[in-house]
Scaffold this motif. Structure first.
Motif, PDB file in Angstrom:
ATOM      1  N   UNK A 303       0.749  -1.335  -0.422  1.00  0.00           N
ATOM      2  CA  UNK A 303      -0.101  -0.263   0.223  1.00  0.00           C
ATOM      3  C   UNK A 303       0.597   1.435   0.043  1.00  0.00           C
ATOM      4  N   UNK A 304       1.846   1.173   0.329  1.00  0.00           N
ATOM      5  CA  UNK A 304       3.058   2.719   0.388  1.00  0.00           C
ATOM      6  C   UNK A 304       3.060   2.898   2.082  1.00  0.00           C
ATOM      7  N   UNK A 305       1.323   2.436   2.757  1.00  0.00           N
ATOM      8  CA  UNK A 305       1.122   3.368   3.399  1.00  0.00           C
ATOM      9  C   UNK A 305       1.512   2.871   4.932  1.00  0.00           C
ATOM     10  N   UNK A 306       2.499   3.134   5.349  1.00  0.00           N
ATOM     11  CA  UNK A 306       3.489   2.297   6.424  1.00  0.00           C
ATOM     12  C   UNK A 306       4.103   3.417   8.072  1.00  0.00           C
ATOM     13  N   UNK A 307       3.698   2.634   8.956  1.00  0.00           N
ATOM     14  CA  UNK A 307       4.307   3.420  10.215  1.00  0.00           C
ATOM     15  C   UNK A 307       5.647   3.693  10.294  1.00  0.00           C
ATOM     16  N   UNK A 308       6.152   4.429  10.277  1.00  0.00           N
ATOM     17  CA  UNK A 308       7.680   6.218  10.621  1.00  0.00           C
ATOM     18  C   UNK A 308       8.002   4.129  12.058  1.00  0.00           C
ATOM     19  N   UNK A 309       9.200   4.307  11.385  1.00  0.00           N
ATOM     20  CA  UNK A 309      10.495   3.320  11.818  1.00  0.00           C
ATOM     21  C   UNK A 309      10.645   3.638  13.200  1.00  0.00           C
ATOM     22  N   UNK A 310      10.178   2.065  14.034  1.00  0.00           N
ATOM     23  CA  UNK A 310      10.083   2.392  15.393  1.00  0.00           C
ATOM     24  C   UNK A 310      12.054   2.563  15.876  1.00  0.00           C
ATOM     25  N   UNK A 339      17.626 -11.338   2.247  1.00  0.00           N
ATOM     26  CA  UNK A 339      16.472 -11.468   3.233  1.00  0.00           C
ATOM     27  C   UNK A 339      16.545  -9.612   3.536  1.00  0.00           C
ATOM     28  N   UNK A 340      14.907  -9.210   3.635  1.00  0.00           N
ATOM     29  CA  UNK A 340      14.291  -8.551   3.863  1.00  0.00           C
ATOM     30  C   UNK A 340      13.436  -8.235   4.989  1.00  0.00           C
ATOM     31  N   UNK A 341      13.515  -6.728   5.699  1.00  0.00           N
ATOM     32  CA  UNK A 341      12.497  -6.227   6.678  1.00  0.00           C
ATOM     33  C   UNK A 341      12.079  -5.205   6.197  1.00  0.00           C
ATOM     34  N   UNK A 342      11.364  -5.153   6.504  1.00  0.00           N
ATOM     35  CA  UNK A 342      10.023  -3.739   5.700  1.00  0.00           C
ATOM     36  C   UNK A 342       8.937  -3.524   6.540  1.00  0.00           C
ATOM     37  N   UNK A 343       8.444  -2.578   6.547  1.00  0.00           N
ATOM     38  CA  UNK A 343       6.951  -2.745   7.394  1.00  0.00           C
ATOM     39  C   UNK A 343       5.646  -2.786   7.120  1.00  0.00           C
ATOM     40  N   UNK A 344       4.737  -3.361   7.985  1.00  0.00           N
ATOM     41  CA  UNK A 344       3.904  -3.686   6.969  1.00  0.00           C
ATOM     42  C   UNK A 344       2.881  -2.572   6.125  1.00  0.00           C
ATOM     43  N   UNK A 345       2.647  -3.258   5.097  1.00  0.00           N
ATOM     44  CA  UNK A 345       2.113  -2.148   4.144  1.00  0.00           C
ATOM     45  C   UNK A 345       2.838  -1.384   3.073  1.00  0.00           C
ATOM     46  N   UNK A 346       4.503  -2.115   3.234  1.00  0.00           N
ATOM     47  CA  UNK A 346       6.082  -1.791   2.384  1.00  0.00           C
ATOM     48  C   UNK A 346       6.400  -2.505   1.904  1.00  0.00           C
ATOM     49  N   UNK A 347       5.736  -3.425   1.616  1.00  0.00           N
ATOM     50  CA  UNK A 347       6.248  -4.584   0.649  1.00  0.00           C
ATOM     51  C   UNK A 347       4.667  -5.512   0.739  1.00  0.00           C
ATOM     52  N   UNK A 348       4.975  -6.560  -1.161  1.00  0.00           N
ATOM     53  CA  UNK A 348       3.963  -7.082  -1.054  1.00  0.00           C
ATOM     54  C   UNK A 348       4.503  -7.148  -2.808  1.00  0.00           C
ATOM     55  N   UNK A 355       8.069  -7.677  -4.650  1.00  0.00           N
ATOM     56  CA  UNK A 355       8.554  -5.861  -4.202  1.00  0.00           C
ATOM     57  C   UNK A 355       8.835  -4.893  -2.823  1.00  0.00           C
ATOM     58  N   UNK A 356       8.947  -4.127  -2.520  1.00  0.00           N
ATOM     59  CA  UNK A 356       9.101  -3.609  -1.177  1.00  0.00           C
ATOM     60  C   UNK A 356       9.191  -1.920  -1.211  1.00  0.00           C
ATOM     61  N   UNK A 357       8.810  -1.213  -0.814  1.00  0.00           N
ATOM     62  CA  UNK A 357       8.623   0.204  -1.071  1.00  0.00           C
ATOM     63  C   UNK A 357       9.519   1.072  -0.063  1.00  0.00           C
ATOM     64  N   UNK A 358       9.081  -0.304   1.636  1.00  0.00           N
ATOM     65  CA  UNK A 358       9.910   0.682   2.415  1.00  0.00           C
ATOM     66  C   UNK A 358      11.433   0.031   2.983  1.00  0.00           C
ATOM     67  N   UNK A 359      12.125  -0.474   3.433  1.00  0.00           N
ATOM     68  CA  UNK A 359      12.710  -1.512   4.018  1.00  0.00           C
ATOM     69  C   UNK A 359      14.317  -1.280   3.364  1.00  0.00           C
ATOM     70  N   UNK A 360      14.341  -2.990   3.622  1.00  0.00           N
ATOM     71  CA  UNK A 360      15.864  -2.805   3.791  1.00  0.00           C
ATOM     72  C   UNK A 360      16.140  -4.558   3.293  1.00  0.00           C
TER      73      UNK A 360
END
Ligand SMILES: [Zn+2]
Length: 467
Positions: A303-310, A339-348, A355-360
């Motif tokens: 979705x690209x809508x993600x919470x700010x990184x903790x 390995x990918x780390x990404x927030x909810x909404x930032x991958x799919x 793909x992932x839009x936010x993360x590493x």
């Protein structure tokens, strides 16, 4: 007098021995993997290839290629036969002069190779060369040199190499692509072995081995300046035509097979079909969902809508290779080789590509004794292949990761789903030369927030293995 006679006889003896033995002796390279590993790897990858690539459903053409392939397989020298291997031959409906073989025996010939061959012996030349890679177990031998890949990693790598620019978005499979490209890119030493053994198999079958050389020259010519896929995977070790011809002279083919009516019929039949797609068109089809669905990937669009990184970080131990800390609200998603780390909404998943839009994403890509900078350039190039809107780095900043010299750069990318984004790319080299990479992704507007997060994550990395 006596001595002279002995010497003369001896000389004659040596001469005849040399003649009989003039055929080059080929020795399979050492290999850490079992024959069963080859079989498993090839079986799994070939199932994917059949799903992902446009196969030519034509029995006449298939039977013809089978018949050539099977004759060659029967003439693999005894010392290179593996009873567990199952050589199969399928035709892929793609336009390039290309072919590829998977460990354990599955082989795929592009329709373009059959259409453009000047003779049946030329087709046999390409197949004999590929069969030789399989028989000598070059894929897993090469992986043995590179370090310890898990079988699953290698399966993904093989697929990445074959399917190439399958990912349209972000970088999720970029590293895989690079490892994959290397996996099917045989070393020059292996190339020469496959040429020599291939020539020997051709001769034993009754084909003139020189046709292999003419086919390779044809491939170079047909590509018209652009490096053809086949040659980039099978680099010319130098003087290829010359040493194949020399080997051919030591191999006797008393009654070479000439073109059957089958050869002409099959070429005519292919000529009447609608033209084959190029690999690039096929890859684009996969990305836009125009080809048959793969049915393998799940998940929905990010979705690209993600919470700010903790600001709280969790530490993960990755396969005894490295340790890393990431924001606690990012999820860990391990794939075969990264390995990918990404927030909810930032991958799919978009069009069956992860793909992932936010993360590493952190992964490893093997390369051949290149400097860190060269290896990083290769990584960037391979990423750019699957991310057409990606910019090129203007320079690298030097630093360290886990105590090793590292490079860092930031490039912009056009992502279909979220528009402009930025990639922070960090690379370091393992002791065996393997490239370790970290790629952070964030939309351009949010990059300011993420830059320090990526930096903190990169700084947290500790190498825990002995690579
Ligand atoms: Zn080759």
């Amino acid at each position: 007098m006596k001595r002279h006679t002995t010497a003369a006889v001896f000389a004659v003896f040596v001469a005849s021995l040399t003649l009989a033995d003039a055929q080059t002796k080929v020795t399979a390279p050492s290999n850490k993997y079992s024959v069963a590993d080859d079989v498993k790897l090839g079986r799994e990858a070939s199932a994917e290839v059949r799903k992902e690539m446009p196969m030519l459903p034509d029995d006449r053409v298939d039977d013809y290629v089978d018949s050539i392939g099977e004759r060659l397989v029967r003439n693999i020298p005894a010392e290179f036969r593996h009873n567990e291997f199952n050589y199969t031959f399928d035709v892929v409906n793609l336009a390039e002069i290309n072919a590829f073989a998977l460990p354990g025996g599955p082989m795929f010939a592009h329709r373009g190779m059959i259409e453009k061959a000047g003779s049946e012996a030329e087709i046999a030349g390409v197949l004999a060369h590929e069969i030789s890679h399989v028989a000598l177990r070059h894929g897993t031998a090469q992986a043995s040199k590179a370090g310890k890949y898990q079988l699953g990693q290698m399966g993904a790598a093989v697929l990445g190499a074959i399917l190439g620019g399958r990912t349209g978005e972000v970088v999720s499979q970029g590293g895989q692509l690079l490892i994959g490209a290397k996996f099917l890119t045989y070393s020059r030493e292996y190339e020469k072995q496959a040429d020599i053994l291939g020539a020997q198999i051709m001769a034993r079958t009754g084909y003139d081995p020189r046709a292999m050389a003419t086919m390779f020259q044809r491939i170079e010519k047909e590509s018209g300046g652009r490096a053809p896929e086949w040659l980039s995977n099978h680099p010319n070790p130098g003087n290829r035509a010359a040493y194949i011809t020399k080997e051919a002279q030591s191999l006797r083919v008393s009654d070479p097979i000439t073109d059957s009516s089958d050869f002409r019929n099959v070429q005519a039949r292919l000529g009447q079909m609608s033209p084959a797609m190029t690999s690039e068109e096929a890859a684009r089809g996969r990305n836009t969902g125009n080809s048959r669905p793969t049915g393998t990937a799940g998940g929905s669009r990010p979705t690209g809508r993600v919470d700010a990184p903790s600001t709280r970080y969790n530490t993960y131990d990755e396969g005894g290779v490295f340790r890393i800390s990431v924001p606690s609200n990012w999820r860990e998603m391990a794939s075969e080789n990264n390995v990918t780390f990404a927030p909810e909404g930032g991958y799919g998943t978009i069009n069956n590509s992860s793909v992932f839009t936010h993360g590493i994403q952190i992964g490893m890509a093997r390369n051949e004794r290149h400097s860190l900078e060269e290896a990083t350039n290769e990584l960037v190039n391979s990423l750019a292949q699957s991310n057409r809107g990606m910019g090129r780095p203007s320079n690298y900043t030097r630093g360290t990761i886990g105590g090793r010299p590292a490079l860092r750069t930031v490039v912009a990318n056009d992502a279909e789903s979220t528009g402009r984004e930025r990639l922070a790319i960090y690379t370091a080299q393992m002791q065996d030369g393997t490239l370790f990479y970290v790629i952070g992704v964030a939309p351009e507007g949010e990059y300011g927030t993420y830059e320090s997060v990526f930096q903190r994550i990169a700084t947290s990395i500790r190498f825990t293995g002995n690579r």
